[in-house]
Enzyme design. Structure first.
Site, PDB file in Angstrom:
ATOM      1  N   CYS A 114       5.937  20.618  36.333  1.00 13.39           N
ATOM      2  CA  CYS A 114       4.619  21.047  35.848  1.00 13.39           C
ATOM      3  C   CYS A 114       3.514  20.019  36.075  1.00 13.39           C
ATOM      4  CB  CYS A 114       4.697  21.390  34.365  1.00 13.39           C
ATOM      5  SG  CYS A 114       5.840  22.725  33.989  1.00 13.39           S
ATOM      6  N   HIS A 370      -0.311  29.365  34.241  1.00 14.12           N
ATOM      7  CA  HIS A 370       0.281  28.075  34.595  1.00 14.12           C
ATOM      8  C   HIS A 370       0.992  28.153  35.943  1.00 14.12           C
ATOM      9  CE1 HIS A 370       2.444  24.406  34.566  1.00 14.12           C
ATOM     10  NE2 HIS A 370       3.461  24.741  33.773  1.00 14.12           N
ATOM     11  N   CYS A 400       4.104  18.400  29.928  1.00 18.10           N
ATOM     12  CA  CYS A 400       5.547  18.199  29.855  1.00 18.10           C
ATOM     13  C   CYS A 400       6.150  18.513  31.221  1.00 18.10           C
ATOM     14  CB  CYS A 400       6.155  19.102  28.787  1.00 18.10           C
ATOM     15  SG  CYS A 400       5.821  20.861  29.004  1.00 18.10           S
ATOM     16  N   GLY A 402       9.841  19.710  33.188  1.00 14.04           N
ATOM     17  CA  GLY A 402      11.038  20.473  32.882  1.00 14.04           C
ATOM     18  C   GLY A 402      12.327  19.718  32.660  1.00 14.04           C
TER      19      GLY A 402
END
Length: 416
Positions: A114, A370, A400, A402
């Site tokens: 991300c 996202h 954050c 993954g």
């Protein structure tokens, strides 16, 4: 809170203070001269559903070249974040060439899940800082309408037996969201209240036209239910749901009932297509070329944590970055924390005691979407636009990751 605010003011005024240092202007500063993005569209049913990844990147880079008033021959490297497409590096390189950047410019993709978009910005900034290149483009692109990055089989048995943390890297993201909610006693009501606010802020921002200076229009083709292909020009984010309330979200069924009751399609990030990009160079180069200086890249960091609660990564990475630069959260004017799930957003907000009025003031990934490789750069584009609107200075971004990591970046707006 009053003592913290007074301390922040003193830091701003004290000569030689840390806050003055990060706002100082030096020839070797790494600066952003352009920051734009595509609209974010609904995966598999929105404006980019019939668009290829390479075309989306091409269309954005063409806008970057045209809007920058920069000789494309001066660009030495282009790096984009991407998570799901194993051939993304090929596609980026071809798209850059088609968009008018000469073959003297390199191209590569990077994946830190991300945070890939922020990772690309950091990589290009660091290359410029150590004089490997003078000018680069960083960003991210993700076509989630295409098949994703889900692991299809377990890791090697030797790895799974050796470490529980290693085995936990296999946990689906929805599962980790439920872990965060359960471990830290976050209620469904809190999650839906937070998510409704995200939608309401995004709706307000869209209606007020606050996204207009960050979004560039993209023309593409869309196939209708009847099979007819039409050319459209995309100009607005599609995920915003006007009129969303916490009460309405409270009626949405759990998305992962096999793992827990908290996470739903209304309080988690949307599956989305989109791309974003920034141009980076040294301040001295920007001045020499007459390029507008939008912002200064101050720094970034990454921090690890247990993969099973990967969502709380920003609560680890943000304090680490603030400590590196000897500043406090009270010094920050806008905080963009990725809303991968409301569980992690609520936890990070409360754990860090973030002023909610400063956090994701235009909404976040719950309302906007996202696109995995894009968001890390999209938050920078959006955050800088919001700072310009507010006539404020300092942006902190974080997300954050993954496999149990967090990344954070620090920027100073220079258009006030």
């Amino acid at each position: 809170m009053a003592v913290e605010r007074i301390g922040s003011i003193i830091k701003h005024l004290a000569p030689g203070s840390a806050i003055n240092q990060i706002q100082s202007k030096n020839p070797d500063d790494i600066v952003i001269t352009l920051a734009v993005r595509t609209p974010l569209t609904k995966a598999r049913k929105g404006g980019f559903k019939d668009t290829s990844l390479e075309y989306m990147i091409y269309a954005l880079l063409k806008q970057v070249r045209e809007r920058s008033n920069l000789d494309p021959a001066l660009v030495e490297d282009i790096c984009f974040g991407n998570v799901s497409d194993g051939k993304a590096a090929y596609k980026l390189r071809a798209a850059a060439l088609a968009a008018g950047f000469p073959n003297t410019a390199g191209a590569s993709t990077v994946s830190r899940f991300c945070s890939s978009g922020l990772k690309s910005i950091a990589d290009i900034a660091h290359s410029i800082s150590c004089n490997s290149i003078e000018i680069g483009i960083a960003g991210g692109a993700e076509l989630m309408s295409a098949p994703g990055d889900r692991l299809e089989q377990p890791f090697d048995e030797a790895i799974l037996k050796k470490s529980q943390d290693a085995a936990d890297c296999m946990q689906p993201m929805g599962w980790t969201s439920e872990n965060v909610g359960r471990d830290f006693n976050i209620s469904r009501e809190e999650l839906d209240k937070y998510s409704a606010e995200s939608f309401q802020r995004a709706e307000k921002a869209q209606k007020a036209g606050w996204f207009d200076d960050e979004i560039v229009p993209i023309s593409t083709k869309v196939k209708g239910p009847d099979g007819e292909v039409k050319e459209v020009t995309l100009t607005k984010d599609e995920g915003i749901r006007p009129g969303t309330t916490a009460e309405g979200l409270g009626k949405v069924r759990a998305a992962f009932p096999q793992w827990g009751p908290l996470t739903t399609g209304g309080n988690a990030s949307q599956v989305t297509d989109g791309a974003s990009a920034v141009i980076l160079m040294k301040r001295s180069t920007a001045v020499k070329l007459g390029q507008p200086i939008l912002a200064k890249y101050v720094g970034s960091t990454v921090a690890g944590l247990a993969p099973r609660i990967m969502g709380i990564g920003p609560s680890i990475a943000i304090p680490k970055l603030l400590a590196i630069h000897n500043i406090a959260l009270a010094d920050i004017d806008v905080v963009e924390i990725n809303e991968a799930f409301a569980t992690m957003a609520v936890y990070c907000r409360d754990k860090l005691s973030v002023d909610w009025t400063k956090m994701n003031p235009r909404g976040g990934a719950i309302a906007l979407g996202h696109p995995l490789g894009t968001t890390g750069a999209r938050q920078v584009v959006t955050g800088l636009s919001e700072l310009r609107r507010q006539k404020k200075k300092i942006l902190l971004t974080s997300m954050c990751i993954g496999t149990g990591q967090g990344m954070a970046g620090l920027f100073v707006n220079e258009v006030v």
